[in-house]
Design an enzyme around this catalytic site. Sequence first.
Site, PDB file in Angstrom:
ATOM      1  N   ASN A  35       1.753   0.582   4.619  1.00 44.79           N
ATOM      2  CA  ASN A  35       1.705  -0.195   3.219  1.00 44.79           C
ATOM      3  C   ASN A  35      -0.073  -0.470   3.433  1.00 44.79           C
ATOM      4  O   ASN A  35      -0.834   0.013   3.652  1.00 44.79           O
ATOM      5  CB  ASN A  35       2.999  -1.297   2.717  1.00 44.79           C
ATOM      6  CG  ASN A  35       2.993  -1.175   1.496  1.00 44.79           C
ATOM      7  OD1 ASN A  35       2.030  -0.455   0.955  1.00 44.79           O
ATOM      8  ND2 ASN A  35       2.390  -2.479   1.329  1.00 44.79           N
TER       9      ASN A  35
ATOM     10  N   GLY B   4      -1.771   4.662  -2.340  1.00 45.35           N
ATOM     11  CA  GLY B   4      -0.491   3.870  -3.437  1.00 45.35           C
ATOM     12  C   GLY B   4      -0.166   4.871  -4.797  1.00 45.35           C
ATOM     13  O   GLY B   4      -0.095   6.083  -4.228  1.00 45.35           O
TER      14      GLY B   4
ATOM     15  N   THR C 286       2.373   5.224   6.505  1.00 43.51           N
ATOM     16  CA  THR C 286       1.510   4.287   6.446  1.00 43.51           C
ATOM     17  C   THR C 286       2.424   3.239   6.900  1.00 43.51           C
ATOM     18  O   THR C 286       3.575   2.796   7.020  1.00 43.51           O
ATOM     19  CB  THR C 286       2.017   4.360   4.961  1.00 43.51           C
ATOM     20  OG1 THR C 286       1.785   3.212   4.245  1.00 43.51           O
ATOM     21  CG2 THR C 286       3.513   4.533   4.539  1.00 43.51           C
TER      22      THR C 286
ATOM     23  N   ARG D  79      11.299   6.890   6.040  1.00 48.21           N
ATOM     24  CA  ARG D  79      10.986   5.256   4.807  1.00 48.21           C
ATOM     25  C   ARG D  79      11.734   4.229   5.325  1.00 48.21           C
ATOM     26  O   ARG D  79      12.981   4.280   6.326  1.00 48.21           O
ATOM     27  CB  ARG D  79      10.898   6.297   3.124  1.00 48.21           C
ATOM     28  CG  ARG D  79      10.994   4.370   2.550  1.00 48.21           C
ATOM     29  CD  ARG D  79       9.777   4.290   1.979  1.00 48.21           C
ATOM     30  NE  ARG D  79       9.243   3.845   1.477  1.00 48.21           N
ATOM     31  CZ  ARG D  79       8.188   3.153   1.126  1.00 48.21           C
ATOM     32  NH1 ARG D  79       6.993   3.737   2.013  1.00 48.21           N
ATOM     33  NH2 ARG D  79       7.362   2.669  -0.103  1.00 48.21           N
TER      34      ARG D  79
ATOM     35  N   ASP E 122       6.720  -2.748  -1.984  1.00 50.30           N
ATOM     36  CA  ASP E 122       7.368  -1.122  -2.518  1.00 50.30           C
ATOM     37  C   ASP E 122       8.518  -1.504  -3.095  1.00 50.30           C
ATOM     38  O   ASP E 122       8.631  -0.486  -4.256  1.00 50.30           O
ATOM     39  CB  ASP E 122       7.136  -0.521  -1.794  1.00 50.30           C
ATOM     40  CG  ASP E 122       5.279   0.326  -1.293  1.00 50.30           C
ATOM     41  OD1 ASP E 122       4.421  -0.070  -2.486  1.00 50.30           O
ATOM     42  OD2 ASP E 122       5.300   1.271  -0.439  1.00 50.30           O
TER      43      ASP E 122
ATOM     44  N   SER F 154       8.346   4.914  -2.986  1.00 45.15           N
ATOM     45  CA  SER F 154       7.065   4.969  -2.852  1.00 45.15           C
ATOM     46  C   SER F 154       6.345   6.234  -3.669  1.00 45.15           C
ATOM     47  O   SER F 154       7.417   7.111  -4.284  1.00 45.15           O
ATOM     48  CB  SER F 154       6.965   6.185  -1.205  1.00 45.15           C
ATOM     49  OG  SER F 154       6.540   6.676  -0.675  1.00 45.15           O
ATOM     50  N   SER F 155       5.450   6.672  -3.306  1.00 47.40           N
ATOM     51  CA  SER F 155       4.473   7.440  -3.702  1.00 47.40           C
ATOM     52  C   SER F 155       3.910   8.308  -3.036  1.00 47.40           C
ATOM     53  O   SER F 155       3.405   9.519  -3.507  1.00 47.40           O
ATOM     54  CB  SER F 155       2.969   6.399  -4.787  1.00 47.40           C
ATOM     55  OG  SER F 155       4.055   5.564  -5.422  1.00 47.40           O
TER      56      SER F 155
ATOM     57  N   THR G 185      -1.699   3.985   4.027  1.00 43.84           N
ATOM     58  CA  THR G 185      -1.552   5.132   4.399  1.00 43.84           C
ATOM     59  C   THR G 185      -2.336   6.354   4.729  1.00 43.84           C
ATOM     60  O   THR G 185      -3.428   5.924   4.589  1.00 43.84           O
ATOM     61  CB  THR G 185      -0.528   5.614   2.701  1.00 43.84           C
ATOM     62  OG1 THR G 185      -0.269   4.178   2.353  1.00 43.84           O
ATOM     63  CG2 THR G 185       0.157   6.881   2.638  1.00 43.84           C
TER      64      THR G 185
HETATM   65  N1  GLY Z   1       2.774   2.348   0.067  1.00 40.80           N
HETATM   66  C1  GLY Z   1       2.560   3.675  -0.078  1.00 40.80           C
HETATM   67  C2  GLY Z   1       3.239   3.887  -1.113  1.00 40.80           C
HETATM   68  O1  GLY Z   1       4.254   4.349   0.424  1.00 40.80           O
HETATM   69  O2  GLY Z   1       3.858   4.409  -1.715  1.00 40.80           O
END
Ligand code: GLY
Length: 585
Positions: free
Chosen positions: A415, A488, A413, A117, A437, A466-467, A395
């Site tokens: 984003n 997302g 991603t 990340r 985020d 993040s998701s 993503t």
């Molecule tokens: N950028 C989308 C996520 O990481 O959730």
Amino acid sequence: MLNQPTFNAITRSKMVYLLHKFNFTILVLLFVWVPLRELPGQASHTEMSKLNMVASVNPIATDAGLKAFEQGGNAVDAAVATALTLGVVDGFNSGIGGGCFILIRTADGKLIAIDGREMAPGAAQRDMYLRDGAADGNLSRVGALASGVPGALKAYSGAVSGYGKLPFASLILDAAEIAEQGFLVDHVYSGRLRSTQRYLKQFPGSAAALLKPDGTIYQPGDVLKQPDLANTMKQISKSGTDWFYGGEFAQKTAEWMSQNGGIITADDFRNYKTVDRNPVRSTYRGYEIVGFPPPSSGGVHVAQILNILENFDLRELYQKDPAQMRHVVAEAMKLAFADRAYWLGDPDYVKVPRGLIDKEYAKGLAGKINMDQVSEVTSHGTPPRKDGDFFEKHTTHVSAADAEGNWVAITTTVNTTFGSKVIVPGLGVVMNNEMDDFSIAPGVPNAFGLIGGENNAVAAGKRPLSSMSPTIVLKDGQPIMTIGAAGGPKIITQVVWGIINHLDLGMPIGQSIGEPRIHHQWSPDRLAVERKLDADQVNRLKELGHTVSLSGSGGVTQAIAWDKKTGLFTGAHDPRVPGKAAGQQ
Ligand code: GLY
């Protein structure tokens, strides 16, 4: 718009054969019957193989993964080759200017979670997006301040050197060649260029790389060549990732940032580290669910939602009243997302209670669900041991697996579409806008409408929540499924749907990711429902009290399942968009 899997190559050829063989009546019956059923593994967006499998949203990228298999690579090599190539042919979603989470189950049974990340730059501050006291979401989404320090490249290279068989240098060189030779732009790519053209034009490096010399967009069928990206990838192939994190790439990026109001420095690049984390392990009706831990919220909330749903007989509910089953799932999502907004953040900075995935806690939450009526969720819950037992510190998704027993899930991603829209001139790499985020101010929604709390405030070196939810499912220690998604917050709920459709409702993997989906993220209090869901069910959900918002596509999922009886992998890419699943035959 592709809905249910319908006529595919196999069924079509069957029909031609039958046309010659049998009479018209049989043919008519066949036309009626085939669209109503999915032949397991034979939907047009699925593929079967005994040896290995890779699935992504782009055929060129999947072919790069297949090539890695053909060269003797394993699922890790194939997944990384695919991800690197996605950064070339699908760069609006991901690339080496972004970040990723990689979940691996090795052939000898180890579970690995590599956190690539992005990190906030060293000079990042909690209030950096406030102007005159108000949060300015444009600053966290577009331009120099929007980017975190990219981590995808280091994570890809670490995954291959640790668990792959092929040299990373050759995988990235193959991707460089595709960037150099160019690829045919499709309607998806062209559409993304159209939607971001006015932002891309603001940055000369981006306009030069992604728009035609007259500023117009590439149309479907045009060839897009990316010589600067090719050069960057070749330099990395030659000199290693240090060229990016400690060399010319870092220096040039830092220079551009300081001239354009950004704060990322060459030291930030040098200080970037991937983190090896402990996967989130939970169970669901006798299956083991392995997910990605914070700073992903995915692993925690996929587990939490499934824990809540374990208190309901979804199969029976689905048979009796599918809308009511969807209602229960939506209410579970809502409860989980209320917790997400409060508790979740980078575990290296804040304490994320493990109690969120406690079965008893889930049982308590399940008890709040009214089967016949929407319930109001005013706030987050309080999980057990909240003060003492913590997780350690647009993503795309790639799924890969091989017969040796390596399984890989990479969600990667920049984003939102083309990230911050910034390409530093001459470098060719789309920089992410992952700073969005973070919760840039309490209660201020990000690009996905997500709000966050204190735990996800901006801080130097911190990773935004993040998701992304790369997930591997095991039965008696044997991987039987891997799944992940883009979209997302809808990533979390897509993964839940893929799992319950496959495991509870017995759908083949292709159908399980093709089924119409619904999504609730607590705030806003709205149930997103894919338009292709039956009108009857939509009406029933409204009757149950949901504020329904119809949408075209609820995200994009890739998955692979393995069938113990046949020993076959079935790979599936999401039928909502182009893509490809393939394995060696
Ligand atoms: N950028 C989308 C996520 O990481 O959730």
